[in-house]
Scaffold this motif. Structure first.
Motif, PDB file in Angstrom:
ATOM      1  N   LYS A  79      44.764  21.110   2.454  1.00  0.00           N
ATOM      2  CA  LYS A  79      45.830  21.392   1.161  1.00  0.00           C
ATOM      3  C   LYS A  79      46.972  21.681   1.566  1.00  0.00           C
ATOM      4  N   VAL A  80      47.797  21.181   0.779  1.00  0.00           N
ATOM      5  CA  VAL A  80      49.259  21.956   0.955  1.00  0.00           C
ATOM      6  C   VAL A  80      49.384  23.091  -0.181  1.00  0.00           C
ATOM      7  N   VAL A  81      49.708  24.180   0.476  1.00  0.00           N
ATOM      8  CA  VAL A  81      49.778  25.294  -0.186  1.00  0.00           C
ATOM      9  C   VAL A  81      51.248  26.045  -0.016  1.00  0.00           C
ATOM     10  N   THR A  88      53.993  24.573  -4.415  1.00  0.00           N
ATOM     11  CA  THR A  88      54.231  23.459  -3.291  1.00  0.00           C
ATOM     12  C   THR A  88      55.478  22.584  -3.771  1.00  0.00           C
ATOM     13  N   GLY A  89      56.201  22.968  -4.964  1.00  0.00           N
ATOM     14  CA  GLY A  89      57.364  22.197  -5.214  1.00  0.00           C
ATOM     15  C   GLY A  89      57.130  21.372  -6.631  1.00  0.00           C
ATOM     16  N   TYR A 100      62.320  24.341  -5.543  1.00  0.00           N
ATOM     17  CA  TYR A 100      61.541  25.443  -4.947  1.00  0.00           C
ATOM     18  C   TYR A 100      62.175  26.816  -5.423  1.00  0.00           C
ATOM     19  N   THR A 101      61.157  27.754  -5.640  1.00  0.00           N
ATOM     20  CA  THR A 101      61.675  29.141  -5.916  1.00  0.00           C
ATOM     21  C   THR A 101      60.865  29.959  -4.946  1.00  0.00           C
ATOM     22  N   ASP A 178      54.872  12.877  -1.147  1.00  0.00           N
ATOM     23  CA  ASP A 178      54.283  13.533  -0.113  1.00  0.00           C
ATOM     24  C   ASP A 178      55.539  14.690   0.370  1.00  0.00           C
ATOM     25  N   TRP A 179      56.620  15.033  -0.310  1.00  0.00           N
ATOM     26  CA  TRP A 179      57.511  16.010   0.054  1.00  0.00           C
ATOM     27  C   TRP A 179      57.019  17.239   0.392  1.00  0.00           C
ATOM     28  N   PRO A 180      55.932  17.723  -0.570  1.00  0.00           N
ATOM     29  CA  PRO A 180      55.353  19.078  -0.200  1.00  0.00           C
ATOM     30  C   PRO A 180      54.967  19.251   1.144  1.00  0.00           C
TER      31      PRO A 180
END
Length: 548
Positions: A79-81, A88-89, A100-101, A178-180
């Protein structure tokens, strides 16, 4: 990642998949402090994130954080986290803008704050000709990226906006769901402008991860110590349990294995960064205690027979389908080292990638279906087929090529082997209109998405110019489907699209999937939580522990 020669390990270019076997010691009581040692055959640890293809879960994860990272666990899809960012965006403009922050309280190893400007600068550095070799997905996706040459002449990339010190906004030239995952790549590590000169950076990087560089001995070792400004409160993934991490470079693999088998001294808290070959496995399997400390993937990078779809009789679908049935996958696997070396493959999306669907359009015994192959050739009006198979000239690749050659011979197909050294091989398979019919290739995605499985190998824009559509596969409807799946921000919908594309491509038979390669790694008895996740099929450095 890049295509890799079957069963030839380049440290950052190998991968595996699915759960590991017994890892030994992981359930022991954890102890803080101590030294973790990474034994690598590489003579250089690439410290600059702008020129690195390092997996998010390996070497540079000790030193650098990115906007996002990977959360990998045994038996689960990666997973992207969030990492430096709070999420994740957030997508807008139908997936063409991502915001993103940053988390609060983030600091570099020198105590200065990590800001959105330092992340922007880190990304901009990766465009410079002074820093080559890194992953380049963002370079083609960011608006204006094709003409940007980096920040060292004072120019900035306008498509990366920093409205304040904790906000960073990316403007893409097309929607990209898929940028994240892209934001987890090495180039998305923050770099201070004062530390950004490439020559100076590699000697004394100011880091964002749990460790900083204490010493560098070229070709011998890199020693990391704790970054006191790293805070576990902002980092939900990394354990950072060891006080010191030492990369021992230029290690002989046979010696490494023997030292880990003996499990004495500093080798108790060490592990090998290169997967084990057949001889190494024999050594380990002969020692019960060492065997208990062996982690083996159940599946990994796809190894396949690429078919030049634009050449001679191979332009005919029935001829390519005949090859699907004629290949003896069992002989190929035996030549590769047997059941320890891999499991049979039938799909393009590799195990461990979310949304993968298991199927086999060319179901046959492991040894193939010669009668079916002959029937298809006869239906196509083709007899006495003669093909050239390009392979590398090392003994392992040659044995695998000969297994393919003998399998096709049973169907009346004569295969001539053309052998080349590794550099020539990769040059010749990556050109337009190559002069061979077949080649043996291997592929590990750069990030855990079917996009990274399929687009580089089957999008027609990836033919030639050093790209990896080795099959010269051209299908405009598939190109359109790939573009649509890439643009889909809803990952559940995107995964369904990729699964459908997988089957559509295999219906065209541009490759013969052979095996998903297994790989094994050995560690000392004092290294805990050592496992091979579903993806990547490689130890997760971020979550290793030291045990009593």
């Amino acid at each position: 990642m890049r295509t890799t020669p079957p069963l030839v390990a380049l440290l950052a270019a190998t991968a595996l998949v699915l759960t590991a076997c017994s890892t030994g010691g992981s359930s022991a009581k954890q102890a803080g402090g101590g030294t973790l040692t990474v034994l690598t055959p590489s003579s250089t640890l690439l410290l600059d994130p702008a020129s690195s293809q390092n997996l998010a879960t390996t070497s540079l994860s000790f030193l650098d954080r990115r906007l996002t990272t990977w959360d990998v666990k045994q038996g689960q899809d990666a997973k992207v986290v969030p990492d430096l960012a709070t999420t994740t965006g957030t997508a807008s403009d139908d997936g063409k803008t991502w915001t993103y922050t940053l988390k609060s309280g983030l600091k570099f190893s020198d105590g200065s704050p990590i800001t959105s400007e330092s992340i922007k600068y880190g990304i901009e550095r990766s465009f410079s000709d002074q820093l080559q070799g890194g992953l380049s997905y963002h370079k083609t996706l960011l608006q204006g990226g094709d003409g940007y040459k980096g920040p060292f002449d004072g120019k900035q990339l306008a498509s990366i906006a920093t409205p304040d010190s904790s906000t960073i906004v990316f403007h893409l030239n097309k929607a990209f769901g898929d940028w994240p995952w892209i934001a987890s790549m090495p180039a998305f590590s923050p770099v201070k402008e004062s530390n950004g000169n490439p020559a100076a950076y590699v000697k004394a990087p100011i880091t964002s991860g749990p460790y900083k560089v204490a010493s560098i001995k070229d070709g011998t070792s890199v020693t990391l110590v704790r970054n006191k400004y790293w805070s576990k409160k902002t980092d939900s993934v990394r354990t950072a349990q060891a006080d010191t991490v030492v990369f021992q470079e230029s290690q002989n693999q046979t010696t490494t294995v023997q030292n880990l088998v003996n499990d004495t001294g500093s080798y108790k808290t060490a592990f090998g960064a290169q997967y084990l070959g057949a001889a190494d496995l024999a050594t380990v399997n002969g020692n019960a205690a060492a065997k208990a400390r062996l982690s083996t993937s159940q599946a990994g990078p796809i190894q396949y027979l690429a078919i030049n779809t634009q050449r001679g009789s191979l332009k005919q679908l029935k001829v390519r389908q005949a090859l699907e049935y004629a290949v003896d996958k069992k002989a190929y696997l035996v030549a590769s080292g047997g059941s320890n070396a891999g499991t049979y493959a039938s799909t393009l999306i590799t195990p461990g990638i979310a949304g993968r669907q298991d199927y086999d359009l060319y179901e046959a015994p492991e040894t193939g279906d010669v009668a079916k192959a002959k029937s298809l050739l006869a239906s196509a009006g083709v007899s006495g087929l003669k093909l050239v198979l390009l392979t590398q000239n090392d003994s392992a690749s040659l044995a695998q090529a000969q297994a393919v050659q003998q399998g096709l011979k049973r169907a009346g197909i004569t295969v001539t082997l053309k052998t080349e050294d590794v550099d020539s091989f990769y040059k010749d398979v990556a050109v337009s209109n190559p002069t061979f019919d077949l080649s043996l290739s291997s592929w590990q995605p750069d990030f855990p998405s079917a996009n990274a499985n399929i687009s580089p190998l089957f999008d027609s824009s990836q033919i030639g110019n050093g790209n990896f559509n080795v099959s010269q596969y051209k299908n405009s409807s598939i190109d359109e489907a790939i573009a649509a799946a890439q643009a889909e921000v809803d990952q559940t919908k995107a995964q369904a699209q990729w699964a459908a594309i997988d089957k559509r491509i295999m219906a065209d038979a541009p490759i013969v999937p052979l095996v998903y390669a297994k790989q094994s790694f050995l560690h000392g008895s004092g290294v805990g939580n050592f496992f091979i996740p579903s993806f990547p099929a490689y130890p997760d450095y971020m979550t290793l522990t030291l045990t009593k």
